[in-house]
Design a protein around this motif. Structure first.
Motif, PDB file in Angstrom:
ATOM      1  N   ALA A 176       0.818  -1.084   0.016  1.00 47.14           N
ATOM      2  CA  ALA A 176       0.291   0.049  -0.005  1.00 47.14           C
ATOM      3  C   ALA A 176       0.702   1.308   0.174  1.00 47.14           C
ATOM      4  O   ALA A 176       0.484   2.166  -0.801  1.00 47.14           O
ATOM      5  CB  ALA A 176      -0.736  -0.335   1.217  1.00 47.14           C
ATOM      6  N   SER A 177       2.159   0.671   0.642  1.00 49.46           N
ATOM      7  CA  SER A 177       3.301   2.207   1.026  1.00 49.46           C
ATOM      8  C   SER A 177       2.893   3.103   0.097  1.00 49.46           C
ATOM      9  O   SER A 177       3.069   4.060  -0.692  1.00 49.46           O
ATOM     10  CB  SER A 177       4.276   2.246   1.485  1.00 49.46           C
ATOM     11  OG  SER A 177       4.291   1.382   0.565  1.00 49.46           O
ATOM     12  N   THR A 178       3.387   2.501  -2.071  1.00 50.79           N
ATOM     13  CA  THR A 178       4.030   2.539  -2.769  1.00 50.79           C
ATOM     14  C   THR A 178       2.585   3.450  -3.679  1.00 50.79           C
ATOM     15  O   THR A 178       2.917   4.601  -4.374  1.00 50.79           O
ATOM     16  CB  THR A 178       4.325   1.789  -3.424  1.00 50.79           C
ATOM     17  OG1 THR A 178       5.320   1.112  -3.002  1.00 50.79           O
ATOM     18  CG2 THR A 178       5.273   2.301  -5.055  1.00 50.79           C
ATOM     19  N   GLY A 179       0.939   3.100  -3.604  1.00 51.06           N
ATOM     20  CA  GLY A 179       0.401   3.409  -4.057  1.00 51.06           C
ATOM     21  C   GLY A 179      -0.367   4.657  -3.373  1.00 51.06           C
ATOM     22  O   GLY A 179      -0.582   5.337  -3.886  1.00 51.06           O
ATOM     23  N   MET A 180       0.120   5.232  -2.341  1.00 48.05           N
ATOM     24  CA  MET A 180       0.196   6.205  -0.786  1.00 48.05           C
ATOM     25  C   MET A 180       0.935   7.422  -1.478  1.00 48.05           C
ATOM     26  O   MET A 180       0.902   8.471  -1.511  1.00 48.05           O
ATOM     27  CB  MET A 180       0.269   6.093   0.190  1.00 48.05           C
ATOM     28  CG  MET A 180      -0.660   5.150   0.495  1.00 48.05           C
ATOM     29  SD  MET A 180      -2.681   5.687   0.509  1.00 48.05           S
ATOM     30  CE  MET A 180      -2.757   6.785   1.487  1.00 48.05           C
ATOM     31  N   ALA A 181       2.462   7.146  -2.097  1.00 49.22           N
ATOM     32  CA  ALA A 181       3.391   8.029  -2.670  1.00 49.22           C
ATOM     33  C   ALA A 181       2.999   8.537  -3.795  1.00 49.22           C
ATOM     34  O   ALA A 181       3.284   9.485  -4.632  1.00 49.22           O
ATOM     35  CB  ALA A 181       4.976   7.479  -2.962  1.00 49.22           C
ATOM     36  N   TYR A 182       2.170   7.349  -5.195  1.00 49.59           N
ATOM     37  CA  TYR A 182       1.719   7.648  -6.558  1.00 49.59           C
ATOM     38  C   TYR A 182       0.519   8.551  -5.959  1.00 49.59           C
ATOM     39  O   TYR A 182       0.274   9.710  -7.273  1.00 49.59           O
ATOM     40  CB  TYR A 182       1.080   6.461  -7.121  1.00 49.59           C
ATOM     41  CG  TYR A 182       0.517   6.134  -8.770  1.00 49.59           C
ATOM     42  CD1 TYR A 182       2.277   6.448  -9.233  1.00 49.59           C
ATOM     43  CD2 TYR A 182       0.082   6.193  -9.024  1.00 49.59           C
ATOM     44  CE1 TYR A 182       1.097   6.645 -10.761  1.00 49.59           C
ATOM     45  CE2 TYR A 182      -0.699   6.138  -9.599  1.00 49.59           C
ATOM     46  CZ  TYR A 182      -0.109   6.645 -11.062  1.00 49.59           C
ATOM     47  OH  TYR A 182      -0.673   7.144 -11.926  1.00 49.59           O
ATOM     48  N   LEU A 183      -0.494   8.043  -5.719  1.00 49.22           N
ATOM     49  CA  LEU A 183      -1.000   8.985  -5.315  1.00 49.22           C
ATOM     50  C   LEU A 183      -1.124  10.427  -4.863  1.00 49.22           C
ATOM     51  O   LEU A 183      -1.765  11.651  -5.419  1.00 49.22           O
ATOM     52  CB  LEU A 183      -2.559   8.141  -4.109  1.00 49.22           C
ATOM     53  CG  LEU A 183      -3.401   7.123  -4.835  1.00 49.22           C
ATOM     54  CD1 LEU A 183      -4.463   6.478  -3.302  1.00 49.22           C
ATOM     55  CD2 LEU A 183      -4.171   7.924  -5.521  1.00 49.22           C
TER      56      LEU A 183
END
Length: 171
Positions: free
Chosen positions: A33-40
């Motif tokens: 999930a952490s990479t998705g948060m950085a992307y968003l």
């Protein structure tokens, strides 16, 4: 009592999620999930991708994880509204009221501190707890299992310390 799905059905759903996540039929990627948060956040704040090497590195996996996070939100919302019928909005959970206080401000401050520590720890660990526990654990990776034991153990210790019972004074 709210309606619950059987544990074995949840296990089948998790198995299907892992199969379609890890296999070449599906996303062919681990769960996190952490990479998705950085992307968003990169998308939301309109950051120029060419200036940030980390964002360039996560562009492909971040897009997939961001979609997974959005799907998890709407999936959880669907389940709580239509299946278990347990949806409600609460600024202060019952346990917080019982063991801490009724202050929304206090709850929000502690939530921010806890969230910050969680994100900080995720960056130190090179990924989030979902990635380490779900992806690593489901593949029986030693690092994922060790992380799960340490994370759950420290969670229990922290919970016992933070939510210790209030002592009632007899007058």
């Amino acid at each position: 009592m709210p309606k619950q799905i059987p544990w074995w059905l949840g296990g089948i759903f998790m198995s299907l999620l892992f199969f379609f996540s890890f296999s070449s039929i599906g996303a062919n990627r681990p769960i996190g999930a952490s990479t998705g948060m950085a992307y968003l956040s990169t998308m939301l704040f309109g950051l120029d991708v060419s200036h940030y090497t980390y964002v360039q590195e996560i562009e492909t996996s971040g897009a997939w994880e961001a979609l997974m996070l959005i799907g998890a939100f709407f999936g959880g919302l669907f389940m709580s509204v239509f299946v278990t019928k347990t949806f409600h909005i609460s600024y202060i959970p019952t346990l917080w009221k019982e063991r801490k206080n009724n202050s929304i401000k206090s709850r929000m401050i502690w939530s921010f501190i806890a969230g910050f520590l969680l994100v900080f720890g995720a960056r130190l660990a090179g990924g989030c707890n979902a990635g380490h526990i779900l992806s690593g654990g489901s593949q029986l990776a030693l690092s994922g299992i060790v992380f799960a034991v340490v994370a759950l153990g420290t969670g229990v210790i922290t919970g016992r310390f933070f939510y210790k019972k209030k002592v009632k004074k007899n007058v």
